[in-house]
Design a protein around this motif. Sequence first.
Motif, PDB file in Angstrom:
ATOM      1  N   PHE A  89      41.218  43.049  56.018  1.00 13.83           N
ATOM      2  CA  PHE A  89      41.370  42.489  57.371  1.00 13.83           C
ATOM      3  C   PHE A  89      42.610  41.601  57.472  1.00 13.83           C
ATOM      4  O   PHE A  89      42.644  40.644  58.242  1.00 13.83           O
ATOM      5  N   GLY A  90      43.607  41.908  56.646  1.00  5.92           N
ATOM      6  CA  GLY A  90      44.866  41.170  56.720  1.00  5.92           C
ATOM      7  C   GLY A  90      44.845  39.791  56.088  1.00  5.92           C
ATOM      8  O   GLY A  90      45.786  39.013  56.278  1.00  5.92           O
ATOM      9  N   PHE A  91      43.796  39.465  55.316  1.00  2.70           N
ATOM     10  CA  PHE A  91      43.748  38.161  54.639  1.00  2.70           C
ATOM     11  C   PHE A  91      44.942  38.038  53.696  1.00  2.70           C
ATOM     12  O   PHE A  91      45.100  38.827  52.764  1.00  2.70           O
ATOM     13  N   GLU A  92      45.765  37.024  53.905  1.00  4.40           N
ATOM     14  CA  GLU A  92      46.947  36.823  53.070  1.00  4.40           C
ATOM     15  C   GLU A  92      46.557  36.582  51.612  1.00  4.40           C
ATOM     16  O   GLU A  92      47.255  37.008  50.690  1.00  4.40           O
ATOM     17  N   ALA A  93      45.432  35.916  51.390  1.00  3.74           N
ATOM     18  CA  ALA A  93      45.002  35.598  50.023  1.00  3.74           C
ATOM     19  C   ALA A  93      44.757  36.847  49.184  1.00  3.74           C
ATOM     20  O   ALA A  93      44.772  36.784  47.952  1.00  3.74           O
ATOM     21  N   LEU A  94      44.555  37.986  49.856  1.00  4.97           N
ATOM     22  CA  LEU A  94      44.236  39.216  49.129  1.00  4.97           C
ATOM     23  C   LEU A  94      45.407  40.195  49.085  1.00  4.97           C
ATOM     24  O   LEU A  94      45.213  41.376  48.806  1.00  4.97           O
ATOM     25  N   HIS A  95      46.619  39.702  49.328  1.00  2.00           N
ATOM     26  CA  HIS A  95      47.764  40.612  49.385  1.00  2.00           C
ATOM     27  C   HIS A  95      48.026  41.295  48.045  1.00  2.00           C
ATOM     28  O   HIS A  95      48.618  42.373  48.003  1.00  2.00           O
ATOM     29  N   ASN A  96      47.592  40.669  46.937  1.00  2.00           N
ATOM     30  CA  ASN A  96      47.811  41.304  45.635  1.00  2.00           C
ATOM     31  C   ASN A  96      46.508  41.783  44.983  1.00  2.00           C
ATOM     32  O   ASN A  96      46.429  41.905  43.763  1.00  2.00           O
ATOM     33  N   LEU A  97      45.506  42.083  45.799  1.00  2.00           N
ATOM     34  CA  LEU A  97      44.253  42.621  45.257  1.00  2.00           C
ATOM     35  C   LEU A  97      44.498  43.922  44.499  1.00  2.00           C
ATOM     36  O   LEU A  97      43.926  44.141  43.423  1.00  2.00           O
ATOM     37  N   ASN A  98      45.350  44.783  45.045  1.00  2.00           N
ATOM     38  CA  ASN A  98      45.670  46.033  44.351  1.00  2.00           C
ATOM     39  C   ASN A  98      46.254  45.773  42.972  1.00  2.00           C
ATOM     40  O   ASN A  98      45.878  46.415  41.985  1.00  2.00           O
ATOM     41  N   GLN A  99      47.184  44.830  42.907  1.00  2.00           N
ATOM     42  CA  GLN A  99      47.831  44.504  41.637  1.00  2.00           C
ATOM     43  C   GLN A  99      46.813  44.007  40.621  1.00  2.00           C
ATOM     44  O   GLN A  99      46.859  44.374  39.438  1.00  2.00           O
TER      45      GLN A  99
END
Length: 313
Positions: free
Chosen positions: A253-263
């Motif tokens: 949902f566009g949460f900035e904190a999760l921008h590197n979840l994939n990494q």
Amino acid sequence: SPYGRFPQKQYSRSMCITHYFQRISSCIPPGFVSFERKILSIESGLQAFPDEGFWSTSTVNLCPVEVHTCGLIEDQSVEALEVDFANKYLGGGALRKGCVQEEIRFMINPELIAGMLFLPAMEVSEAIEVVGAERFSHYTGYSSSFRFSGDYVDTKERDVFGRRKTRIVAIDALRHPGISQYKPECLLREANKALCGFLHVCKNQCMDHEDGVGVATGNWGCGAYGGDPEVKSLLQWIAVSQARRPFMSYYTFGFEALHNLNQVTELVISKGWRVGDVWRKLVEYSNQRLRSSKKRREPKAGLFDWLISTNAA
């Protein structure tokens, strides 16, 4: 304004319900909707309530993760348990003024509202699974920007019981836990709550091809509830994996904190970690957060940055 003094989101909520009755008055939907209270201690394959030792010693492989930076759980097209970020009282504010994730789901799938009549509050070891609720409405927005945007024709197939192959699992997260969310007992509570929701239901009630059903989820217990989205995402991952689900589709949902979840998920997989390894990392990081809090220091890094920096080699 056509809304007068009536808030637009409330008008749109009432439009969803009105539209539902307009639809069923012209054509009663066939089939069934089933509601099930799931209790962790009696779910298949578990002899006792999982404790910290259960999680820390688990050798279950981690399932694949698909990260979606846009899109909605209810729009996913594969067979998956769709997580309802629930209040412990099913439906939350659906019949009052609530208009966030759970309440919106109850507006666009109004058959869910029936469960509010006969399903008491969920205990710590309980979840609720609903199979077959049909969707009737399109919408845009969220909370105060929520708007009814027209008819939705549900094309999901039906199972052998005549239910739409839509599976919604309600799990309630800790509310406003603050720093206590990093305590071992709170990590355990959230992991077990998610596991309860994600475990396979009774074999007599399951859909066709149960083994192919993954989990579609997102920032459960975050937002208004104040949970740490990085911690919650990994807690859900180990719960999905421990439940032997084949995949987790995660909507950020566009949460900035999760921008590197994939990494982070790629790093964890590359290390060959299993459920127990991730649990121990969660506990280690959480202990650091608790120590920082006692010393009234700001944490040096969030969970993801900490994992990347300490395991990059």
